[in-house]
Scaffold this active site. Structure first.
Site, PDB file in Angstrom:
ATOM      1  CE  LYS A  11      -4.327  -1.870   2.601  1.00  0.00           C
ATOM      2  NZ  LYS A  11      -4.487  -1.473   3.907  1.00  0.00           N
ATOM      3  CE1 TYR A  51      -9.098  -2.800   0.608  1.00  0.00           C
ATOM      4  CE2 TYR A  51      -8.527  -0.732   0.316  1.00  0.00           C
ATOM      5  CZ  TYR A  51      -8.548  -1.231   0.354  1.00  0.00           C
ATOM      6  OH  TYR A  51      -7.171  -2.216   1.380  1.00  0.00           O
ATOM      7  CG  PHE A  59     -13.709   1.849   7.353  1.00  0.00           C
ATOM      8  CD1 PHE A  59     -12.920   1.497   6.607  1.00  0.00           C
ATOM      9  CD2 PHE A  59     -14.250   1.414   8.765  1.00  0.00           C
ATOM     10  CE1 PHE A  59     -12.895  -0.280   5.610  1.00  0.00           C
ATOM     11  CE2 PHE A  59     -14.374  -0.602   8.409  1.00  0.00           C
ATOM     12  CZ  PHE A  59     -13.838  -0.584   7.232  1.00  0.00           C
ATOM     13  NE  ARG A 104      -1.932  -5.940   7.021  1.00  0.00           N
ATOM     14  CZ  ARG A 104      -3.638  -6.111   6.620  1.00  0.00           C
ATOM     15  NH1 ARG A 104      -3.759  -7.503   7.219  1.00  0.00           N
ATOM     16  NH2 ARG A 104      -3.524  -5.675   6.016  1.00  0.00           N
ATOM     17  CG  ASN A 124      -3.656  -2.262   6.995  1.00  0.00           C
ATOM     18  OD1 ASN A 124      -3.040  -2.112   5.881  1.00  0.00           O
ATOM     19  ND2 ASN A 124      -4.414  -2.802   7.342  1.00  0.00           N
ATOM     20  CG  HIS A 127      -5.415  -6.354  -0.512  1.00  0.00           C
ATOM     21  ND1 HIS A 127      -6.462  -5.649   0.082  1.00  0.00           N
ATOM     22  CD2 HIS A 127      -5.716  -6.585  -1.125  1.00  0.00           C
ATOM     23  CE1 HIS A 127      -7.483  -6.702  -0.274  1.00  0.00           C
ATOM     24  NE2 HIS A 127      -6.635  -6.846  -1.513  1.00  0.00           N
ATOM     25  CD  GLU A 138      -8.114  -8.347  -3.951  1.00  0.00           C
ATOM     26  OE1 GLU A 138      -9.500  -7.640  -3.259  1.00  0.00           O
ATOM     27  OE2 GLU A 138      -7.436  -8.994  -3.419  1.00  0.00           O
TER      28      GLU A 138
HETATM   29  P1  IDP Z   1      -7.046  -6.544   5.949  1.00  0.00           P
HETATM   30  O1  IDP Z   1      -6.585  -5.283   4.763  1.00  0.00           O
HETATM   31  O2  IDP Z   1      -7.136  -7.090   6.545  1.00  0.00           O
HETATM   32  O3  IDP Z   1      -8.447  -7.671   4.603  1.00  0.00           O
HETATM   33  P2  IDP Z   1     -10.350  -5.297   5.879  1.00  0.00           P
HETATM   34  O4  IDP Z   1     -10.876  -6.013   6.980  1.00  0.00           O
HETATM   35  O5  IDP Z   1     -10.484  -6.154   4.479  1.00  0.00           O
HETATM   36  O6  IDP Z   1      -8.715  -5.962   6.508  1.00  0.00           O
HETATM   37  O7  IDP Z   1     -10.088  -4.214   5.766  1.00  0.00           O
HETATM   38  C1  IDP Z   1      -9.378  -3.350   4.662  1.00  0.00           C
HETATM   39  C2  IDP Z   1      -8.506  -1.915   4.917  1.00  0.00           C
HETATM   40  O8  IDP Z   1      -9.639  -1.115   5.766  1.00  0.00           O
HETATM   41  C3  IDP Z   1      -8.010  -2.469   6.138  1.00  0.00           C
HETATM   42  O9  IDP Z   1      -6.148  -2.913   5.706  1.00  0.00           O
HETATM   43  C4  IDP Z   1      -7.459  -1.492   6.966  1.00  0.00           C
HETATM   44  O10 IDP Z   1      -6.502  -0.623   6.074  1.00  0.00           O
HETATM   45  C5  IDP Z   1      -8.851  -0.486   6.932  1.00  0.00           C
HETATM   46  N1  IDP Z   1      -9.810  -0.936   7.974  1.00  0.00           N
HETATM   47  C6  IDP Z   1     -10.478  -2.218   8.023  1.00  0.00           C
HETATM   48  N2  IDP Z   1     -11.013  -2.079   9.532  1.00  0.00           N
HETATM   49  C7  IDP Z   1     -11.280  -0.923   9.725  1.00  0.00           C
HETATM   50  C8  IDP Z   1     -11.503   0.523  10.626  1.00  0.00           C
HETATM   51  O11 IDP Z   1     -12.871  -0.282  11.334  1.00  0.00           O
HETATM   52  N3  IDP Z   1     -11.824   1.094  11.284  1.00  0.00           N
HETATM   53  C9  IDP Z   1     -10.992   1.986  10.466  1.00  0.00           C
HETATM   54  N4  IDP Z   1     -10.592   1.231   9.194  1.00  0.00           N
HETATM   55  C10 IDP Z   1     -10.665  -0.005   8.760  1.00  0.00           C
HETATM   56 MG    MG Z   2     -10.180  -7.715   3.039  1.00  0.00          MG
END
Ligand code: IDP
Ligand code: MG
Length: 160
Positions: A11, A51, A59, A104, A124, A127, A138
């Protein structure tokens, strides 16, 4: 056990911190194969499609801004059960609980609690597709078929 392909992205925060090599190395050193690789700066359309599953989350807007905040390095990673193995290498979504040894957990520490307290997204680094259908969608979104390559790693030939 199936040979699978999964989509990985360093990212914008990972790219801007100079961690492209450190992150991609984690997959290569486990014996996974990079079969597609490029740098892209996502626009609104790409960010929305990528996304899509989060479109109703509060968010979503900030998440798209995060993805669009700089170039990403997109990769397709291939190997036995690659989707799950890559997710394990990446670690849990929230940096505060990601164990050391995961990407991470080794390169970040901010998590959901801190970010939501400040009303913002958290970075983080990486992805990775979370399941088979997501990986297929994807890979198709980010790569043309001719940008993916089939070849043998040297270690595959050594064990044959
Ligand atoms: P992942 O990246 O581990 O698959 P996902 O749940 O798919 O996690 O969420 C996508 C991205 O959205 C996360 O990597 C993070 O950057 C952001 N994100 C996920 N949940 C939250 C939240 O509750 N608050 C703020 N950002 C979030
Ligand atoms: Mg995800």
């Amino acid at each position: 056990m199936a040979i699978e392909r999964t989509f990985v992205a360093v990212k914008p925060d990972g790219v801007r911190r100079g961690l492209i090599g450190d992150i991609i190395k984690r997959f290569e050193q486990r014996g996974l194969k990079i079969v597609g690789f490029k740098m892209i700066w996502a626009d609104e359309k790409f960010a929305t499609e990528h996304y899509f599953e989060h479109k109703d989350k509060p968010f979503f807007g900030n998440l798209k801004e995060y993805l669009k905040s700089g170039p990403i390095v997109a990769a397709v990673v291939e190997g036995a059960d690659a989707i799950d193995v890559v997710r394990k290498i990446v670690g849990p979504t929230s940096g505060d609980v990601a164990p050391p040894g995961t990407i991470r957990g080794d390169f970040g520490h901010m998590g959901i609690k801190h970010a939501d307290g400040k009303g913002r997204i958290y970075f983080n680094l990486v992805h990775a597709s979370d399941k088979k259908e997501t990986a297929e969608r994807e890979i198709k979104l980010w790569f043309k078929p001719e940008e993916l390559h089939s070849y043998k790693r040297v270690d595959e030939e050594e064990v044959m």
